[in-house]
Design a protein around this motif. Structure first.
Motif, PDB file in Angstrom:
ATOM      1  N   UNK A  76     -23.830  10.581   1.290  1.00 11.79           N
ATOM      2  CA  UNK A  76     -24.108   9.656   2.384  1.00 11.79           C
ATOM      3  C   UNK A  76     -24.788  10.360   3.553  1.00 11.79           C
ATOM      4  N   UNK A  77     -24.760  11.677   3.555  1.00  8.38           N
ATOM      5  CA  UNK A  77     -25.382  12.442   4.626  1.00  8.38           C
ATOM      6  C   UNK A  77     -26.614  13.170   4.101  1.00  8.38           C
ATOM      7  N   UNK A  78     -27.621  13.273   4.926  1.00 11.71           N
ATOM      8  CA  UNK A  78     -28.840  13.990   4.559  1.00 11.71           C
ATOM      9  C   UNK A  78     -28.502  15.429   4.190  1.00 11.71           C
ATOM     10  N   UNK A  79     -29.042  15.878   3.077  1.00  8.18           N
ATOM     11  CA  UNK A  79     -28.806  17.250   2.625  1.00  8.18           C
ATOM     12  C   UNK A  79     -27.580  17.402   1.753  1.00  8.18           C
ATOM     13  N   UNK A  80     -26.860  16.309   1.514  1.00 11.15           N
ATOM     14  CA  UNK A  80     -25.667  16.365   0.670  1.00 11.15           C
ATOM     15  C   UNK A  80     -26.028  16.493  -0.802  1.00 11.15           C
ATOM     16  N   UNK A  81     -25.031  16.784  -1.611  1.00  8.25           N
ATOM     17  CA  UNK A  81     -25.225  16.992  -3.042  1.00  8.25           C
ATOM     18  C   UNK A  81     -25.014  15.688  -3.800  1.00  8.25           C
ATOM     19  N   UNK A  82     -25.917  15.426  -4.747  1.00  8.74           N
ATOM     20  CA  UNK A  82     -25.782  14.285  -5.649  1.00  8.74           C
ATOM     21  C   UNK A  82     -25.111  14.786  -6.925  1.00  8.74           C
ATOM     22  N   UNK A  99     -15.335  16.538 -12.265  1.00 11.56           N
ATOM     23  CA  UNK A  99     -16.577  17.142 -12.751  1.00 11.56           C
ATOM     24  C   UNK A  99     -16.302  17.806 -14.094  1.00 11.56           C
ATOM     25  N   UNK A 100     -17.248  17.673 -15.027  1.00 11.80           N
ATOM     26  CA  UNK A 100     -17.072  18.274 -16.364  1.00 11.80           C
ATOM     27  C   UNK A 100     -16.926  19.796 -16.300  1.00 11.80           C
ATOM     28  N   UNK A 101     -17.603  20.403 -15.343  1.00 14.06           N
ATOM     29  CA  UNK A 101     -17.580  21.869 -15.244  1.00 14.06           C
ATOM     30  C   UNK A 101     -16.404  22.384 -14.409  1.00 14.06           C
ATOM     31  N   UNK A 102     -15.452  21.522 -14.097  1.00 14.43           N
ATOM     32  CA  UNK A 102     -14.259  21.851 -13.303  1.00 14.43           C
ATOM     33  C   UNK A 102     -14.576  22.221 -11.863  1.00 14.43           C
ATOM     34  N   UNK A 103     -15.801  21.948 -11.418  1.00 14.02           N
ATOM     35  CA  UNK A 103     -16.176  22.220 -10.037  1.00 14.02           C
ATOM     36  C   UNK A 103     -15.556  21.220  -9.081  1.00 14.02           C
ATOM     37  N   UNK A 104     -15.865  21.388  -7.800  1.00 12.76           N
ATOM     38  CA  UNK A 104     -15.321  20.496  -6.778  1.00 12.76           C
ATOM     39  C   UNK A 104     -16.410  19.563  -6.251  1.00 12.76           C
ATOM     40  N   UNK A 105     -15.964  18.423  -5.752  1.00 12.15           N
ATOM     41  CA  UNK A 105     -16.848  17.512  -5.028  1.00 12.15           C
ATOM     42  C   UNK A 105     -16.877  17.973  -3.584  1.00 12.15           C
ATOM     43  N   UNK A 106     -18.038  17.854  -2.940  1.00 14.91           N
ATOM     44  CA  UNK A 106     -18.151  18.196  -1.526  1.00 14.91           C
ATOM     45  C   UNK A 106     -18.986  17.143  -0.812  1.00 14.91           C
ATOM     46  N   UNK A 107     -18.574  16.841   0.414  1.00 17.48           N
ATOM     47  CA  UNK A 107     -19.351  15.943   1.257  1.00 17.48           C
ATOM     48  C   UNK A 107     -18.794  14.535   1.310  1.00 17.48           C
ATOM     49  N   UNK A 108     -19.478  13.732   2.086  1.00 16.84           N
ATOM     50  CA  UNK A 108     -19.173  12.312   2.181  1.00 16.84           C
ATOM     51  C   UNK A 108     -19.990  11.623   1.092  1.00 16.84           C
TER      52      UNK A 108
END
Length: 185
Positions: A76-82, A99-108
């Motif tokens: 939702x923020x410019x520069x965030x990760x899709x 996430x399939x790779x066991x990573x974390x979600x970041x951002x809004x």
């Protein structure tokens, strides 16, 4: 896919003419909201939800369930990760997304999903028909009579938290196996 059709409602009410069809259609349409309040979306539809993962989260749980599929996860923020949906795992029953790779979600993030059910079970359909019948009878007192001894077959008794007198206990009992878990709405 409809929760309830006009023809099903007419059959439940033993109506054989089209005299009341316009009014009855209002009742048919109106029962979707209280039933979905109790069991979540029935008729499939797109739903978008915001989730805050600024501090990093391994899993997020959607507030809407049941979920048929995950359409997208966008920042939702410019520069965030899709997050491409093919890199995510969705538990359709609980609405948990990882996430399939066991990573974390970041951002809004904005999650877009298809929510609802693949079918309207006979029990959910019966609950909808009974709710239409209950509401229809409130507009037409005295036409259908009560039970022997003066009891009313659709009596609600005490108001039900969140539903008041509009939804009889028998309808909620039919819907109980499909009820949303606490905190999900």
């Amino acid at each position: 896919m409809a929760l309830l059709t006009l023809q099903e409602a007419k059959k439940q009410l033993n109506l054989t003419t089209d005299t009341d069809d316009d009014e009855l259609l209002t009742y048919v349409d109106a029962v979707t909201a209280p039933i979905e309040e109790y069991i979540g979306p029935v008729e499939p539809r797109e739903v978008a939800e915001q989730h805050d993962a600024e501090s990093g989260r391994r899993a997020l749980v959607l507030r809407t369930s049941p979920v048929l599929s995950l359409t997208s996860v966008e920042p939702l923020l410019t520069g965030g990760v899709s997050y491409p949906v093919d890199g995510l795992v969705l538990d359709t029953g609980t609405g948990e997304v990882r996430r399939r790779n066991s990573g974390v979600f970041r951002g809004l993030l904005l999650f877009t999903v298809q929510a609802g059910r693949t079918e309207v079970t006979p029990t959910i359909n019966l609950a909808a028909r009974m709710l239409v019948q209950h509401l229809w009878r409130t507009q037409r007192p005295g036409r259908s009579g009560g039970l022997a001894g003066g009891g009313e077959d659709y009596s609600v008794g005490q108001p039900i938290p969140g539903f008041g007198y509009a939804v009889p206990n028998r309808v909620l009992e039919l819907l109980a196996p499909y009820r949303l878990p606490p905190g999900v709405a």
